[in-house]
Design a protein around this motif. Structure first.
Motif, mmCIF file in Angstrom:
data_model
loop_
_atom_site.group_PDB
_atom_site.id
_atom_site.type_symbol
_atom_site.label_atom_id
_atom_site.label_comp_id
_atom_site.label_asym_id
_atom_site.label_seq_id
_atom_site.Cartn_x
_atom_site.Cartn_y
_atom_site.Cartn_z
ATOM 1 N N GLY A 182 49.841 25.655 30.898
ATOM 2 C CA GLY A 182 48.542 25.523 31.186
ATOM 3 C C GLY A 182 48.001 26.778 32.297
ATOM 4 N N ILE A 183 49.300 25.942 33.547
ATOM 5 C CA ILE A 183 48.294 27.711 34.417
ATOM 6 C C ILE A 183 48.297 29.171 34.329
ATOM 7 C CG2 ILE A 183 49.973 27.430 36.311
ATOM 8 C CD1 ILE A 183 47.730 26.553 38.339
ATOM 9 N N TYR A 184 49.096 29.039 33.481
ATOM 10 C CA TYR A 184 50.039 30.736 32.832
ATOM 11 C C TYR A 184 48.745 31.400 32.973
ATOM 12 C CZ TYR A 184 53.638 33.948 32.879
ATOM 13 O OH TYR A 184 53.719 35.347 34.145
ATOM 14 N N ARG A 185 48.604 32.581 33.595
ATOM 15 C CA ARG A 185 47.639 33.497 32.463
ATOM 16 C C ARG A 185 48.238 34.482 31.715
ATOM 17 N NH1 ARG A 185 46.519 38.376 34.022
ATOM 18 N NH2 ARG A 185 47.301 38.237 36.508
ATOM 19 N N LEU A 186 48.013 34.818 30.099
ATOM 20 C CA LEU A 186 48.047 35.561 29.836
ATOM 21 C C LEU A 186 46.741 36.191 29.195
ATOM 22 C CD1 LEU A 186 50.756 34.347 27.486
ATOM 23 C CD2 LEU A 186 50.972 35.855 28.710
ATOM 24 N N PRO A 187 46.560 37.519 29.302
ATOM 25 C CA PRO A 187 45.397 38.311 28.876
ATOM 26 C C PRO A 187 44.184 37.225 27.891
ATOM 27 C CG PRO A 187 46.877 40.007 28.189
ATOM 28 C CD PRO A 187 47.895 38.657 28.203
ATOM 29 N N GLY A 188 43.207 37.654 28.120
ATOM 30 C CA GLY A 188 42.451 36.795 27.371
ATOM 31 C C GLY A 188 41.876 35.690 27.969
ATOM 32 N N LYS A 189 43.091 34.350 29.286
ATOM 33 C CA LYS A 189 42.675 33.166 29.851
ATOM 34 C C LYS A 189 41.920 33.395 30.958
ATOM 35 C CE LYS A 189 45.365 30.112 30.392
ATOM 36 N NZ LYS A 189 47.339 29.592 30.258
ATOM 37 N N GLU A 190 41.488 34.738 31.534
ATOM 38 C CA GLU A 190 41.419 34.531 33.286
ATOM 39 C C GLU A 190 39.934 34.039 32.930
ATOM 40 O OE1 GLU A 190 42.663 39.020 31.829
ATOM 41 O OE2 GLU A 190 41.130 37.146 30.970
ATOM 42 N N SER A 191 38.889 33.563 32.200
ATOM 43 C CA SER A 191 38.152 32.359 32.263
ATOM 44 C C SER A 191 38.103 30.819 32.216
ATOM 45 C CB SER A 191 36.630 31.865 31.530
ATOM 46 O OG SER A 191 37.366 32.358 29.877
ATOM 47 N N MET A 192 39.718 30.432 32.020
ATOM 48 C CA MET A 192 40.189 29.273 31.809
ATOM 49 C C MET A 192 41.136 29.584 33.393
ATOM 50 S SD MET A 192 40.769 26.547 30.492
ATOM 51 C CE MET A 192 41.264 25.572 30.232
ATOM 52 N N GLN A 193 41.912 30.495 33.836
ATOM 53 C CA GLN A 193 42.279 30.327 34.651
ATOM 54 C C GLN A 193 40.924 30.496 36.147
ATOM 55 O OE1 GLN A 193 45.175 31.258 33.015
ATOM 56 N NE2 GLN A 193 45.107 30.150 34.820
ATOM 57 N N THR A 194 40.021 30.629 36.283
ATOM 58 C CA THR A 194 38.878 30.476 36.902
ATOM 59 C C THR A 194 38.374 28.847 36.950
ATOM 60 O OG1 THR A 194 37.729 33.096 36.550
ATOM 61 C CG2 THR A 194 36.155 31.188 37.791
ATOM 62 N N LEU A 195 38.541 28.110 35.683
ATOM 63 C CA LEU A 195 38.456 26.825 36.021
ATOM 64 C C LEU A 195 39.008 26.205 36.130
ATOM 65 C CD1 LEU A 195 36.036 24.701 33.121
ATOM 66 C CD2 LEU A 195 37.947 23.905 34.258
ATOM 67 N N ILE A 196 40.288 26.451 36.092
ATOM 68 C CA ILE A 196 41.204 25.652 36.617
ATOM 69 C C ILE A 196 41.387 26.379 38.259
ATOM 70 C CG2 ILE A 196 44.216 25.443 36.754
ATOM 71 C CD1 ILE A 196 43.682 26.512 33.919
ATOM 72 N N GLY A 197 40.968 26.969 38.612
ATOM 73 C CA GLY A 197 41.804 27.411 40.172
ATOM 74 C C GLY A 197 42.550 27.927 40.624
#
Length: 314
Positions: free
Chosen positions: A156-171
């Protein structure tokens, strides 16, 4: 779980698992593995969003896959699941719009979910995938504001394209290679002794000298257990930001500077809820079988549901 890896083709059985809905009786079941334990707690409802990726070519019985997290939690015998329908519901990433609708239920609605487990390494497929992902992230943020809990598990913490906003929320985010180590595996070091997530029901076989000044972890002798095999995320980074983060678990394998975060809690000033992250999860027998890693996941779910309640057992 890197951009070069594509999800393994899904069998009909795995597809059917996405539609799995578990209904458990209210209360804590009498029969449970001796190693699994939770304090008594109110009934809860858990929503899971998940997908699959298999960069190491593991056979199905070795890889943690969609449709397996819900049964592992409910069948642990210690998680008090609400008797209402769909109380442990696992949806695929491609059905993220359905998850969004469920997260938007009023917190006073008895069908509202208490905890979201995010086990998705990508955004939904299709031309509207990016829009569906952004709507989902907005719903997750509001869910946290309203007191819902979030557990970010493994990729869930791995970033693929399009997940940038989720990674910001995750921290934070993991990128790059994710080495699979079958010899040393990965030490799981408890750098938050006494915390409910790192302490309740977990057995530590040894101790490790460890420090990570950049993460606020002083040099000390910490308790640790080891997962063999395990998948490592050497390029995981944490984002600065508002609120409070507490590092729970770390590892000391010799990639990069030898300091690696494996778990933390996070809360922003406007959140009434808490986010918990835990990285080990690739190897299904030790991730979801009775033992330390499943105990961590159970602890995280309860802590995310109500950190003040869980904190009374620290």
């Amino acid at each position: 779980m890197n951009s070069a890896c594509s999800p393994r083709s899904m069998s009909l059985g795995h597809l059917a698992a996405f539609l799995w809905v578990f209904l458990a009786a209210t209360g804590v079941a009498a029969a449970s593995p001796a190693s699994m334990t939770l304090p008594d707690h109110p009934p809860m409802r858990v929503l899971i969003v998940s997908d699959e990726v298999n960069p190491h070519g593991l056979p199905p019985d070795q890889l943690t896959q969609p449709g397996e997290i819900g049964p592992a939690l409910a069948n642990s015998g210690v998680l008090n699941v609400s008797a209402m329908p769909e109380s442990v519901l696992e949806l695929p990433t491609n059905a993220i719009a359905e998850a969004t609708i469920r997260l938007q239920r009023n917190r006073q609605d008895p069908t509202a979910y208490d905890v979201l487990i995010y086990f998705a390494h990508r955004i939904p497929d299709g031309p509207d995938g990016a829009l569906a992902q952004e709507a989902f992230v907005a719903a997750v943020r509001e869910f946290l504001r309203q007191g819902g809990g979030v557990v970010v598990f493994h990729h869930g913490i791995y970033r693929l394209p399009g997940k940038e906003s989720m990674q910001t929320l995750i921290g934070g985010e993991a990128t790059g290679a994710v080495p699979w180590n079958t010899v040393e595996g990965q030490a799981v070091i408890n750098v938050a002794p006494g915390h409910f997530v790192t302490t309740h029901g977990i057995s530590y076989a040894g101790t490790v000298q460890y420090a990570d000044p950049a993460s606020g972890i002083p040099l000390s002798t910490w308790s640790a257990f080891t997962n063999v095999p395990d998948e490592r995320y050497p390029d995981l980074v944490l984002f600065p930001g508002p609120g409070r983060r507490e590092i729970l678990f770390a590892s000391n394998y010799s990639l990069g500077d030898g300091t690696h975060v494996l778990g933390y809690t996070r809360r922003e000033p406007d959140w009434a809820g808490t986010l918990v992250f835990y990285q080990p999860g690739e190897h299904q027998p030790q991730a979801l079988g009775p033992g330390n890693n499943l105990q961590v996941l159970l602890n995280a779910v309860l802590f995310a549901r109500d950190s003040l309640f869980a904190g009374t057992f620290e």
